[in-house]
Scaffold this active site. Sequence first.
Site, PDB file in Angstrom:
ATOM      1  N   CYS A 157      -4.389  -1.093   6.293  1.00 63.80           N
ATOM      2  CA  CYS A 157      -3.461  -0.389   5.675  1.00 63.80           C
ATOM      3  C   CYS A 157      -3.301   1.258   6.361  1.00 63.80           C
ATOM      4  O   CYS A 157      -4.350   1.598   6.610  1.00 63.80           O
ATOM      5  CB  CYS A 157      -3.435   0.050   4.081  1.00 63.80           C
ATOM      6  SG  CYS A 157      -3.433  -1.817   3.391  1.00 63.80           S
TER       7      CYS A 157
ATOM      8  N   CYS B  44     -11.731   9.687  -0.648  1.00 64.44           N
ATOM      9  CA  CYS B  44     -11.654   8.240  -0.849  1.00 64.44           C
ATOM     10  C   CYS B  44     -11.957   7.499   0.483  1.00 64.44           C
ATOM     11  O   CYS B  44     -10.974   7.417   1.252  1.00 64.44           O
ATOM     12  CB  CYS B  44     -10.265   7.773  -1.362  1.00 64.44           C
ATOM     13  SG  CYS B  44     -10.514   6.614  -2.567  1.00 64.44           S
TER      14      CYS B  44
ATOM     15  N   SER C  11      -1.027  -3.814  -4.919  1.00 65.43           N
ATOM     16  CA  SER C  11      -0.622  -2.846  -4.146  1.00 65.43           C
ATOM     17  C   SER C  11       0.675  -2.872  -3.389  1.00 65.43           C
ATOM     18  O   SER C  11       0.768  -3.621  -2.408  1.00 65.43           O
ATOM     19  CB  SER C  11      -1.778  -2.499  -3.208  1.00 65.43           C
ATOM     20  OG  SER C  11      -3.072  -2.035  -3.745  1.00 65.43           O
ATOM     21  N   LEU C  12       1.803  -2.584  -3.962  1.00 66.03           N
ATOM     22  CA  LEU C  12       2.969  -2.901  -3.445  1.00 66.03           C
ATOM     23  C   LEU C  12       3.345  -1.648  -2.152  1.00 66.03           C
ATOM     24  O   LEU C  12       3.633  -2.078  -1.192  1.00 66.03           O
ATOM     25  CB  LEU C  12       4.113  -2.713  -4.363  1.00 66.03           C
ATOM     26  CG  LEU C  12       5.290  -3.542  -4.071  1.00 66.03           C
ATOM     27  CD1 LEU C  12       5.159  -5.122  -4.013  1.00 66.03           C
ATOM     28  CD2 LEU C  12       6.412  -3.384  -5.223  1.00 66.03           C
ATOM     29  N   HIS C  13       3.808  -0.579  -2.841  1.00 62.06           N
ATOM     30  CA  HIS C  13       3.829   0.497  -1.940  1.00 62.06           C
ATOM     31  C   HIS C  13       5.096   0.717  -1.253  1.00 62.06           C
ATOM     32  O   HIS C  13       5.445   1.834  -0.466  1.00 62.06           O
ATOM     33  CB  HIS C  13       2.770   0.738  -0.958  1.00 62.06           C
ATOM     34  CG  HIS C  13       1.063   0.824  -1.429  1.00 62.06           C
ATOM     35  ND1 HIS C  13       1.130   1.323  -2.844  1.00 62.06           N
ATOM     36  CD2 HIS C  13      -0.070   0.529  -1.105  1.00 62.06           C
ATOM     37  CE1 HIS C  13      -0.196   1.140  -3.301  1.00 62.06           C
ATOM     38  NE2 HIS C  13      -0.956   0.549  -2.153  1.00 62.06           N
TER      39      HIS C  13
ATOM     40  N   GLY D 147     -12.572  -2.062   0.228  1.00 64.73           N
ATOM     41  CA  GLY D 147     -12.522  -3.483   0.369  1.00 64.73           C
ATOM     42  C   GLY D 147     -11.270  -4.393  -0.246  1.00 64.73           C
ATOM     43  O   GLY D 147     -10.787  -3.859  -1.060  1.00 64.73           O
TER      44      GLY D 147
ATOM     45  N   CYS E  17      -4.878   4.370   4.442  1.00 64.79           N
ATOM     46  CA  CYS E  17      -6.291   4.370   3.814  1.00 64.79           C
ATOM     47  C   CYS E  17      -7.438   4.452   4.822  1.00 64.79           C
ATOM     48  O   CYS E  17      -7.317   4.070   5.702  1.00 64.79           O
ATOM     49  CB  CYS E  17      -6.488   2.618   3.365  1.00 64.79           C
ATOM     50  SG  CYS E  17      -7.763   2.519   2.450  1.00 64.79           S
TER      51      CYS E  17
ATOM     52  N   ASN F  79      -2.913  10.235  -1.443  1.00 65.89           N
ATOM     53  CA  ASN F  79      -4.103  11.202  -1.174  1.00 65.89           C
ATOM     54  C   ASN F  79      -3.911  11.428   0.214  1.00 65.89           C
ATOM     55  O   ASN F  79      -3.968  10.623   0.901  1.00 65.89           O
ATOM     56  CB  ASN F  79      -5.739  10.807  -1.510  1.00 65.89           C
ATOM     57  CG  ASN F  79      -5.882  10.458  -2.905  1.00 65.89           C
ATOM     58  OD1 ASN F  79      -5.310  11.255  -3.935  1.00 65.89           O
ATOM     59  ND2 ASN F  79      -6.447   9.251  -3.349  1.00 65.89           N
TER      60      ASN F  79
ATOM     61  N   CYS G 126     -15.154   2.395 -10.970  1.00 68.02           N
ATOM     62  CA  CYS G 126     -14.351   1.952  -9.735  1.00 68.02           C
ATOM     63  C   CYS G 126     -15.372   1.544  -8.768  1.00 68.02           C
ATOM     64  O   CYS G 126     -16.206   2.131  -8.287  1.00 68.02           O
ATOM     65  CB  CYS G 126     -13.384   3.019  -9.127  1.00 68.02           C
ATOM     66  SG  CYS G 126     -12.605   2.402  -7.584  1.00 68.02           S
TER      67      CYS G 126
ATOM     68  N   CYS H 159     -13.314  -2.370   5.265  1.00 70.16           N
ATOM     69  CA  CYS H 159     -12.187  -3.031   5.124  1.00 70.16           C
ATOM     70  C   CYS H 159     -11.218  -3.500   6.272  1.00 70.16           C
ATOM     71  O   CYS H 159     -11.302  -3.016   7.233  1.00 70.16           O
ATOM     72  CB  CYS H 159     -11.166  -2.370   4.103  1.00 70.16           C
ATOM     73  SG  CYS H 159      -9.717  -3.524   3.569  1.00 70.16           S
TER      74      CYS H 159
ATOM     75  N   GLU I 265     -18.890   3.253  -1.771  1.00 76.01           N
ATOM     76  CA  GLU I 265     -18.548   4.557  -2.679  1.00 76.01           C
ATOM     77  C   GLU I 265     -18.084   3.641  -4.003  1.00 76.01           C
ATOM     78  O   GLU I 265     -17.545   2.824  -3.929  1.00 76.01           O
ATOM     79  CB  GLU I 265     -17.420   5.289  -2.240  1.00 76.01           C
ATOM     80  CG  GLU I 265     -17.576   5.902  -0.800  1.00 76.01           C
ATOM     81  CD  GLU I 265     -16.472   6.825  -0.420  1.00 76.01           C
ATOM     82  OE1 GLU I 265     -15.351   6.911  -1.134  1.00 76.01           O
ATOM     83  OE2 GLU I 265     -16.331   7.069   0.819  1.00 76.01           O
TER      84      GLU I 265
END
Length: 344
Positions: free
Chosen positions: A116, A336, A217-219, A162, A119, A293, A105, A112, A92
Site C-alpha cells: 500500500c 507506525c 481498509s477501503l481508502h 502485516g 503504509c 499518519n 493492536c 508486509c 510492533e
Amino acid sequence: MEKNIFGLNKDELTAELSFLKLPAYRIGQILEWIYRKDAADFSVMSNLPKNLRVSLSERFCINRAEVLRELVSADKLTAKFLLKVAPDVAVETVLMRHDYGNSLCVSTQAGCAMGCAFCASAQNGLQRSLTTGEILAQLVFVQNFLQREGQKISTIVIMGMGEPLVNYDNVLKFIRLVHEPYALNLGYRNITLSTSGIVPNIYRLAEENLPVNLAISLHAPTDELRSRLMPVNKKYPLVELLAAGKLYGERTKRRVTYEYILIKGVNDSFDMARQLAKLMGGQLAAVNIIPVNHVEEKGFLPPSPQRVAEFQKYLESRGVTATIRREMGAEVNAACGQLRGRWQ
Ligand code: SAH
C-alpha cells in the site's frame, strides 16, 4: 531444537504429552503458567512435580516476546512496543488505554507484501508470517505488563503490521486460542480483524461461525484510485470486495467497518464522499475516517481537522454512519511501522 510451547492449545498440548499419561488438570496447570502466570521457564512451575518439569524442559522451550523498545505518548494513553518474537524477527505492538478498557493492536506478519502506497510496514516488503505463538507472545507480553498495574486487555485489534488474511491459519488459531478460558477468555465480539481486502478469505472467515468484527481498509471509492493506493485492488476490485463485506455482515450479524484514511488532495473531496456514500448503500456498515499518519518517505498529508469534519458530515447527511478515529498518541502513531524499519 525444542518445540515452542507458546501457541499450543489444550488439545495440542494434550496430544504432545500423551505419552506421559498426565491427568487433565496437569495440562490446565501448564497452560495457566505459560499464558497467565508469566512463566519464563519450566523450573518456576511450582505446582508441577519436579520430574514433569524436567521432561517439559527437555521437549519444549518457552519463546516469549522480548522488548527492544518502548515508546509512550505524552498523555500516557498509548504505548508502542517493538518486540523481538524470534532471534531475527521484531514486530510492533500497540497498547491503547481507552475509557472503556485497554485495547491491544497486534502484528500478524513481520513486514508486509501488500505494498500500500501510504503504509510504512510495506516499505521493506515481507520478511515472513508470524506463527500463532509469535502473535500470542505479543499479547501475553502486554497482558503481563498490565497485570502489574492490576489491569487487563479487554479488546484486540488485529491491525498491526502485516495482512492477517494471508496468514489465515495462524491468525485463526490465535483468535480461537485467545478465546479459551486458560488464555485470555476474551469474547469473539471483542476482537476486530482488519484486512486490505483478500476477498476469498473474507468468505472463508464468514463461514467460521465466529462473531469477530471485520474492518475493511477501503481508502478510495473508485477502482482507479484504489488500485493506485492499494495494489491488492487490481486482484480484488471494489464490487467483489463490497459483496464480500456485505455477506460477512449478513452472516455474522456484525456491522462491518470500512476504514477510510483521508489524504489531503487525494481522496478527501466531496465528490469522493458522494461516491463513497453510494458504495455503502444497502450494507450494515459504518465508515471509520482516519486522517492519514504522515509517513516521511511517502509525502501523504492529512487534511485539516475542519475538512475531516466536513467529510464526516457529508457522509452522515447521506445516511452513512461515519466516525472519526480518535487520534491517540500521534507522536507514537506517526511511527507506525517505522520503529521496526529503523531496527532492521
Ligand atoms: N493489512 C491490514 C491490517 C494492517 S494495516 C489492513 O490493510 O487492513 C491497519 C490499518 O492501518 C489499515 O487500515 C491501513 O490501511 C492503515 N494504515 C496504513 N498506513 C497508514 C497511515 N500512514 N496512516 C493511517 N493509516 C494507515
